[in-house]
Design a protein around this motif. Structure first.
Motif, PDB file in Angstrom:
ATOM      1  N   UNK A  75       0.850  -1.194   0.000  1.00 19.91           N
ATOM      2  CA  UNK A  75       0.000   0.000   0.000  1.00 19.91           C
ATOM      3  C   UNK A  75       0.882   1.240   0.000  1.00 19.91           C
ATOM      4  N   UNK A  76       0.365   2.318  -0.552  1.00 22.22           N
ATOM      5  CA  UNK A  76       1.071   3.590  -0.443  1.00 22.22           C
ATOM      6  C   UNK A  76       0.524   4.389   0.736  1.00 22.22           C
ATOM      7  N   UNK A  77      -0.778   4.376   0.891  1.00 19.44           N
ATOM      8  CA  UNK A  77      -1.403   5.026   2.056  1.00 19.44           C
ATOM      9  C   UNK A  77      -2.506   4.100   2.555  1.00 19.44           C
ATOM     10  N   UNK A  78      -2.880   4.286   3.820  1.00 13.97           N
ATOM     11  CA  UNK A  78      -4.012   3.526   4.354  1.00 13.97           C
ATOM     12  C   UNK A  78      -5.312   4.226   3.985  1.00 13.97           C
ATOM     13  N   UNK A  79      -6.380   3.461   3.938  1.00 15.54           N
ATOM     14  CA  UNK A  79      -7.699   4.073   3.889  1.00 15.54           C
ATOM     15  C   UNK A  79      -7.858   4.775   5.241  1.00 15.54           C
ATOM     16  N   UNK A  80      -8.297   6.017   5.246  1.00 13.99           N
ATOM     17  CA  UNK A  80      -8.307   6.792   6.488  1.00 13.99           C
ATOM     18  C   UNK A  80      -9.091   6.054   7.582  1.00 13.99           C
ATOM     19  N   UNK A  81      -8.442   5.850   8.727  1.00 14.87           N
ATOM     20  CA  UNK A  81      -9.083   5.183   9.855  1.00 14.87           C
ATOM     21  C   UNK A  81      -8.695   3.721  10.009  1.00 14.87           C
ATOM     22  N   UNK A 107       0.097   7.879   6.689  1.00 15.18           N
ATOM     23  CA  UNK A 107      -1.118   8.485   6.145  1.00 15.18           C
ATOM     24  C   UNK A 107      -2.342   7.568   6.276  1.00 15.18           C
ATOM     25  N   UNK A 108      -3.399   8.076   6.911  1.00 16.18           N
ATOM     26  CA  UNK A 108      -4.639   7.325   7.070  1.00 16.18           C
ATOM     27  C   UNK A 108      -4.698   6.429   8.288  1.00 16.18           C
ATOM     28  N   UNK A 109      -3.592   6.272   8.997  1.00 12.52           N
ATOM     29  CA  UNK A 109      -3.505   5.319  10.115  1.00 12.52           C
ATOM     30  C   UNK A 109      -4.298   5.794  11.332  1.00 12.52           C
ATOM     31  N   UNK A 110      -4.879   4.826  12.030  1.00 16.35           N
ATOM     32  CA  UNK A 110      -5.587   5.122  13.274  1.00 16.35           C
ATOM     33  C   UNK A 110      -4.922   4.380  14.426  1.00 16.35           C
ATOM     34  N   UNK A 111      -4.785   5.043  15.553  1.00 13.36           N
ATOM     35  CA  UNK A 111      -4.206   4.408  16.743  1.00 13.36           C
ATOM     36  C   UNK A 111      -5.119   4.631  17.944  1.00 13.36           C
ATOM     37  N   UNK A 159      -5.591  12.163   9.186  1.00 16.25           N
ATOM     38  CA  UNK A 159      -6.474  12.461   8.051  1.00 16.25           C
ATOM     39  C   UNK A 159      -5.689  12.619   6.754  1.00 16.25           C
ATOM     40  N   UNK A 160      -4.381  12.398   6.835  1.00 15.74           N
ATOM     41  CA  UNK A 160      -3.556  12.567   5.636  1.00 15.74           C
ATOM     42  C   UNK A 160      -3.881  11.499   4.595  1.00 15.74           C
ATOM     43  N   UNK A 161      -3.882  11.915   3.329  1.00 16.65           N
ATOM     44  CA  UNK A 161      -4.080  10.948   2.255  1.00 16.65           C
ATOM     45  C   UNK A 161      -2.930  10.999   1.243  1.00 16.65           C
ATOM     46  N   UNK A 162      -1.938  11.845   1.525  1.00 15.75           N
ATOM     47  CA  UNK A 162      -0.821  11.989   0.588  1.00 15.75           C
ATOM     48  C   UNK A 162       0.309  11.028   0.950  1.00 15.75           C
ATOM     49  N   UNK A 163       0.937  10.467  -0.068  1.00 17.99           N
ATOM     50  CA  UNK A 163       2.019   9.501   0.098  1.00 17.99           C
ATOM     51  C   UNK A 163       3.160  10.078   0.948  1.00 17.99           C
ATOM     52  N   UNK A 164       3.654   9.267   1.832  1.00 18.24           N
ATOM     53  CA  UNK A 164       4.826   9.591   2.644  1.00 18.24           C
ATOM     54  C   UNK A 164       4.609  10.758   3.622  1.00 18.24           C
ATOM     55  N   UNK A 165       3.367  11.096   3.897  1.00 19.28           N
ATOM     56  CA  UNK A 165       3.089  12.174   4.862  1.00 19.28           C
ATOM     57  C   UNK A 165       2.807  11.572   6.233  1.00 19.28           C
ATOM     58  N   UNK A 192       7.299  16.815   9.526  1.00 12.08           N
ATOM     59  CA  UNK A 192       6.278  16.586   8.500  1.00 12.08           C
ATOM     60  C   UNK A 192       6.005  17.788   7.617  1.00 12.08           C
ATOM     61  N   UNK A 193       6.419  18.974   8.052  1.00 13.81           N
ATOM     62  CA  UNK A 193       6.095  20.176   7.273  1.00 13.81           C
ATOM     63  C   UNK A 193       6.934  21.316   7.821  1.00 13.81           C
ATOM     64  N   UNK A 194       6.810  22.446   7.163  1.00 21.49           N
ATOM     65  CA  UNK A 194       7.543  23.619   7.639  1.00 21.49           C
ATOM     66  C   UNK A 194       7.082  24.006   9.048  1.00 21.49           C
ATOM     67  N   UNK A 195       5.838  23.634   9.371  1.00 22.91           N
ATOM     68  CA  UNK A 195       5.313  23.985  10.697  1.00 22.91           C
ATOM     69  C   UNK A 195       5.268  22.761  11.624  1.00 22.91           C
ATOM     70  N   UNK A 196       6.166  21.834  11.345  1.00 26.69           N
ATOM     71  CA  UNK A 196       6.223  20.615  12.169  1.00 26.69           C
ATOM     72  C   UNK A 196       6.443  20.929  13.645  1.00 26.69           C
TER      73      UNK A 196
END
Ligand code: RUQ
Ligand code: CUA
Length: 663
Positions: free
Chosen positions: A535-541, A621-625, A598-604, A645-649
């Motif tokens: 998989x590249x991303x999980x289905x959200x949740x 991305x998409x993982x729930x814990x 809630x991420x759906x983008x690859x490698x986020x 993860x981002x400029x505002x990480x």
């Protein structure tokens, strides 16, 4: 040969050769490099020769480099799944580059993946607990890929833990461990995890004998009370899980069972397990008795266990098994009489037990023997059907005559262990004491045709798809125990050494060394990369079990729900904030955070930690814990994202406040 010409030509300087040498398909680009080389009219070809000289590289080195170099943006051709030995986790390596791609958290907490630090993975690790012990390490030995018709299908990986007798299931859709089963009968295992050709079963055989169910019995009752056991864990492909209810076991004599393999094609329905210490030595060094190692090496022969598992399955399902520690066990009196379990001699202290790609033979090495012994599966089947035995062992198990069961023996050298195969009828055996890979033909049982020195003390060996019905040839990897002069010194604990060997030419060629700083690999398998489709991303949740979690959180539905002293926080994560970002509870509350990315983008990927609470999860991305813990330390605790993860990480943070109880 190609490189010899190439290097010779390189000195003479031609653009085309340069292009080849630098692995560049664009001649124009290579020419430009020449011009920009700054060494006048020398050109890049001459620079290559200079470079070789400066770095003290031979032509063979350059050839090896060209064969293994994977330029940026290009992919490897194979994956290796290597046991991480005492690290308890799996190493995933690309071939031919020998780059470490991933460490899969299995039996041991691994914080980068948030494996075992408060999230749902804790529940999977807990499946592997034994008694009151939360076991958090493993001596992992043998990863085995799932098979369809005897070929790797790239869906699942099974691994065993020798030290604590457990088997785990890794789903290759996301390279995550999904299940662990704790062996209820034995305290150690070794002959596992080995799958049958359609992954009907995952075999796990005990190593050191002990009373089944791990009861106490004095060593004086070894013969009466101690036993070996082979568990046939039933794999439910639909669910991707081992079905404990449908699993069963075979009682084995208290010889020390070692390695195992399942038959295939002609020998489908059979399994083979070798053993040592048929002397049943138990030591007693303080009492003046010989140590186990010498007691265990008295007899000339130990026993290969030949198992008709299809028949065993019928008998178990027909109610012929006895229940021990919750597991159906077919006892030796039944399996001996029914032709399910038959023995045949094998030379002293055998090791390795490998069925040939055609399923016709079983190759066994010998730690104290110089041969590999090649058993004939069809002959053994016939002897069992005709009940042609030469006697019985001390447990009433029939024994076939060694001479009648084998196809031949090959004089290999000092300490042959494991054997793997290529696509041309060759076998490659690891020879421990001699430190060589021995190549020989398993079709005509002659002497090795070639030996390649490896550095040093090769224990295990693997080949590209080398234990399937259709090996690829091409590569063998020598898994060496010692690496004395191979790498920069790092203190008295040395890395292990994986050496990639090219086997596509006339002669075996050593291509690359890879230090394994992550404990001692035993078995490993190499699979064609295009068979694995992650998989590249999980289905959200999606939670750690790969299911849509019932408490997954939708954006906009974040909330905190209090019920007495139970607090449930429904939280989301998306660049670059957690919602909510302030959580206040009372000391002593039982807190559960349901956290969805809630991420759906690859490698986020995000991470989530609450400081000081030993909580750390990874939110791909998409993982729930689901994180449950007791707020037992009053105070003020930052919670933050642990992945840049981002400029505002750095701003992806918040507070977890625990208000002290009134005293
Ligand atoms: S295999 S002792 Cu040869 Cu488990 Cu390593
Ligand atoms: Cu999310 Cu850093």
């Amino acid at each position: 040969m190609r490189v010899r010409t190439l290097v010779a030509l390189a000195v003479v300087t031609t653009g085309a050769v340069t292009a080849l040498a630098v692995g560049c398909e664009n001649k124009h680009e290579a020419n430009q490099q020449q011009q920009g080389g700054g060494s006048g009219n020398l050109g890049a070809s001459a620079s290559l020769a200079e470079l070789m000289k400066a770095r003290n590289l031979s032509e063979a080195d350059v050839e090896a480099a060209l064969k293994t170099y994977v330029p940026t943006g290009k992919m490897d051709e194979y994956y290796i799944f290597a046991s991480g030995g005492q690290s308890g986790n799996v190493d995933v390596i690309g071939v031919p580059s020998m780059r470490l791609l991933k460490v899969i958290g299995v039996f041991t907490p691994e914080s980068w993946q948030g494996w075992g630090f408060g999230g749902d993975s804790d529940k999977i690790l807990d499946q592997g607990n034994q008694g009151p012990h939360k076991i958090r390490w493993a001596d992992m030995h043998h990863p085995n890929l799932s098979e369809t018709k005897g070929d790797y299908d790239g869906e699942y990986l099974f691994v065993n833990d020798k030290a604590n007798a457990r088997v785990a299931v890794v789903d290759l859709k996301d390279f995550q461990t999904k299940q662990m089963v704790a062996n209820p009968l034995a305290a150690s295992d070794h002959g596992g995890a080995f799958v049958t050709p359609n992954t009907e079963y995952v075999i796990e055989t005990s190593q050191y004998p002990a009373p089944l169910g791990r009861e106490y019995a004095p060593l004086g009752q070894f013969k009466e009370k101690y036993r070996g056991v082979a568990i046939f864990w039933k794999f439910d492909r639909q669910k991707g899980r081992i079905d404990k209810e449908k699993s069963w076991a075979l009682e084995l004599p208290p010889y020390t069972q070692d390695l195992a393999d399942a038959g295939k094609l002609d020998s489908d329905g059979w399994a083979y397990i070798n053993s040592f210490n048929s002397e049943m030595a138990v030591g007693g060094t303080l009492e003046g008795k010989p140590p186990i190692e010498s007691g265990a090496s008295q007899n000339d022969m130990d026993y290969l266990h030949v198992i008709n598992w299809k028949k065993a399955e019928e008998l178990v399902n027909g109610g012929k098994a006895k229940t021990i520690a919750g597991m159906r066990v077919l006892t030796m009196d039944v399996s001996g009489a029914e032709g399910v379990l038959t023995l045949v001699g094998e030379p002293k202290s055998p090791h390795g037990c490998d069925v040939t790609p055609d399923g016709k033979h079983v190759v066994v090495g010998g730690k104290l023997d110089t041969h590999t012994t090649i058993y004939d599966a069809a002959k053994m089947k016939q002897l069992i059907e005709q009940k042609k035995f030469e006697g019985k062992d001390g447990f009433g198990l029939p024994i076939m005559a060694f001479k009648e069961a084998i196809a031949g023996q090959v004089e290999i050298g000092l300490g042959p262990l494991h054997t793997v195969f290529d696509d041309k009828g060759n076998a490659y055996t690891s020879v421990f004491i001699e430190s060589v890979v021995a190549k020989w033909s398993y079709k005509d049982y002659k002497k090795p045709v070639e030996k390649l020195k490896v550095q040093y003390n090769i224990g295990h060996i693997l080949a590209a798809e080398g234990d399937t019905v259709s090996p690829d040839g091409k590569y063998v990897v020598a898994m060496n125990k010692m690496s004395m002069d191979r790498f920069l010194p790092v203190g008295p604990l040395y890395p292990q050494n994986f050496q990639l060997v090219g086997i596509d030419g006339e002669k075996m060629r050593l291509l690359a060394d890879m230090p394994l700083p992550n404990a001692e690999p035993h078995y490993s398998q190499m699979i064609k990369a295009d068979k694995i489709k992650p998989l590249k991303v999980y289905k959200v949740g999606t939670n750690a079990l790969g299911e849509a979690d019932p408490t997954r959180v939708e954006g906009g539905k974040e909330r905190v729900v209090r019920n007495g002293n139970k607090v449930e926080v429904f939280m989301t994560a998306i660049r670059s904030h957690f919602t909510p970002d302030q959580v206040e509870v009372e000391e002593g509350d039982e807190v559960t955070i349901h956290l969805t990315s809630l991420e759906t983008a690859e490698d986020q990927t995000h991470g989530f930690t609450i400081d000081m609470y030993n909580i750390n999860v990874s939110l791909e991305p998409g993982k729930h814990e689901n994180i449950t813990f007791k707020a037992d330390m009053p105070g003020t605790y930052p919670m933050y994202c642990t992945e840049f993860c981002s400029a505002l990480h750095l701003e992806m943070t918040g507070y977890f406040l625990v208000k002290p109880k009134k005293r």
